[in-house]
Design an enzyme around this catalytic site. Structure first.
Site, PDB file in Angstrom:
ATOM      1  N   SER A   1       0.823  -1.199   0.000  1.00 30.74           N
ATOM      2  CA  SER A   1       0.000   0.000   0.000  1.00 30.74           C
ATOM      3  C   SER A   1       0.865   1.261   0.000  1.00 30.74           C
ATOM      4  CB  SER A   1      -0.970  -0.074   1.187  1.00 30.74           C
ATOM      5  OG  SER A   1      -1.948   0.929   1.126  1.00 30.74           O
TER       6      SER A   1
ATOM      7  N   ASP B   1     -10.188  -4.038  -5.452  1.00 37.52           N
ATOM      8  CA  ASP B   1      -9.493  -3.103  -4.560  1.00 37.52           C
ATOM      9  C   ASP B   1     -10.065  -1.691  -4.767  1.00 37.52           C
ATOM     10  OD1 ASP B   1      -7.696  -1.430  -3.243  1.00 37.52           O
ATOM     11  OD2 ASP B   1      -5.963  -2.680  -3.732  1.00 37.52           O
TER      12      ASP B   1
ATOM     13  N   HIS C   1      -8.241  -4.521  -0.899  1.00 37.67           N
ATOM     14  CA  HIS C   1      -6.922  -3.902  -0.679  1.00 37.67           C
ATOM     15  C   HIS C   1      -6.021  -4.743   0.237  1.00 37.67           C
ATOM     16  CE1 HIS C   1      -4.323  -0.468  -1.187  1.00 37.67           C
ATOM     17  NE2 HIS C   1      -4.173  -0.329   0.109  1.00 37.67           N
TER      18      HIS C   1
HETATM   19  C1  MLT Z   1      -1.514   6.010  -0.128  1.00 39.03           C
HETATM   20  O1  MLT Z   1      -1.904   7.021   0.412  1.00 39.03           O
HETATM   21  O2  MLT Z   1      -0.323   5.736  -0.290  1.00 39.03           O
HETATM   22  C2  MLT Z   1      -2.563   5.083  -0.617  1.00 39.03           C
HETATM   23  O3  MLT Z   1      -3.799   5.682  -0.560  1.00 39.03           O
HETATM   24  C3  MLT Z   1      -2.565   3.811   0.113  1.00 39.03           C
HETATM   25  C4  MLT Z   1      -2.804   4.014   1.579  1.00 39.03           C
HETATM   26  O4  MLT Z   1      -3.957   4.101   2.007  1.00 39.03           O
HETATM   27  O5  MLT Z   1      -1.845   4.095   2.291  1.00 39.03           O
END
Ligand code: MLT
Length: 203
Positions: free
Chosen positions: A104, A154, A185
């Site tokens: 992520s 996702d 996700h």
């Molecule tokens: C991010 O902000 O990098 C993406 O939205 C993934 C997350 O939720 O961290």
């Protein structure tokens, strides 16, 4: 050194160093079990993101869900790259043996290293990664092997974005394998098992 981290030295026969990069709200402990599943003999450098979003560690700031603060993304990408140089020096590993494994937000900063800094990584396992930035020319990624784990459902990283990211990497010369999971996700065991197969073939 400017980033909180854990370093674990691997078996001498394994030269690879797995750089572990957690998701939003995680920390440097989170992905240690994943490193063991991917390559129990590799050295491990697991880093905590320097940005805090209401107490949740991240690797760069965002304006809101899915919208990144580009200036901070670029600044934090350089900071992580410099940290890797310092860590290589301090722990005695070769910078060219660093393979990122990120989930992520951690996958997004790993993607950003590949987008912005030539030879910052040997390869990468990107779990639920987004396109870090658009309208930039990527460095030459010839000979880079990349694995992307994605979820068909996702909501944070929709399938079209995964396909777009794959194309961007391929256009820069990388070889990319995508594993599609049926879920959202979350990082699943099946995904990590596929990542292991890819790692054994390519790294
Ligand atoms: C991010 O902000 O990098 C993406 O939205 C993934 C997350 O939720 O961290």
């Amino acid at each position: 050194m400017k980033m909180k981290h854990i370093f674990r030295e691997g078996k001498t026969e394994s030269k690879n160093v797995l750089l572990l990069l957690h998701g939003t709200g995680g920390n440097e402990q989170d992905l240690l079990p994943i490193a063991n599943m991917i390559d129990p003999e590799a050295s491990v450098l697991s880093v905590r993101g320097n940005v805090s979003e209401n107490g949740m560690p991240r690797f760069f700031k965002r304006l809101r869900e899915g919208v990144f603060d580009e200036g901070d993304l670029i600044h934090r990408t350089k900071e992580l790259d410099e940290f890797l140089d310092e860590a290589a020096e301090a722990y005695g590993f070769k910078r060219e043996n660093v393979i990122a494994a990120g989930y992520s937000n951690g996958a997004n900063i790993a993607g950003s290293l590949l987008f912005h800094i030539k030879n910052s990584l040997k390869g990468a396992l990107l779990f639920h990664a987004m396109v870090p930035r658009r309208n930039v020319e990527l460095p030459d990624l010839t000979d880079k092997q990349l694995f992307i784990g994605a979820g068909e459902n996702d909501p944070i990283c929709p399938p079209e974005e995964t396909t777009e990211l794959k194309k961007m990497f391929e256009n820069a010369g990388a070889t990319v394998e995508v594993f599609w999971e049926k879920y959202g996700h979350q990082l699943t065991e099946a995904e990590v098992k596929e990542a292991r197969k890819w790692y054994d073939k390519t790294q």
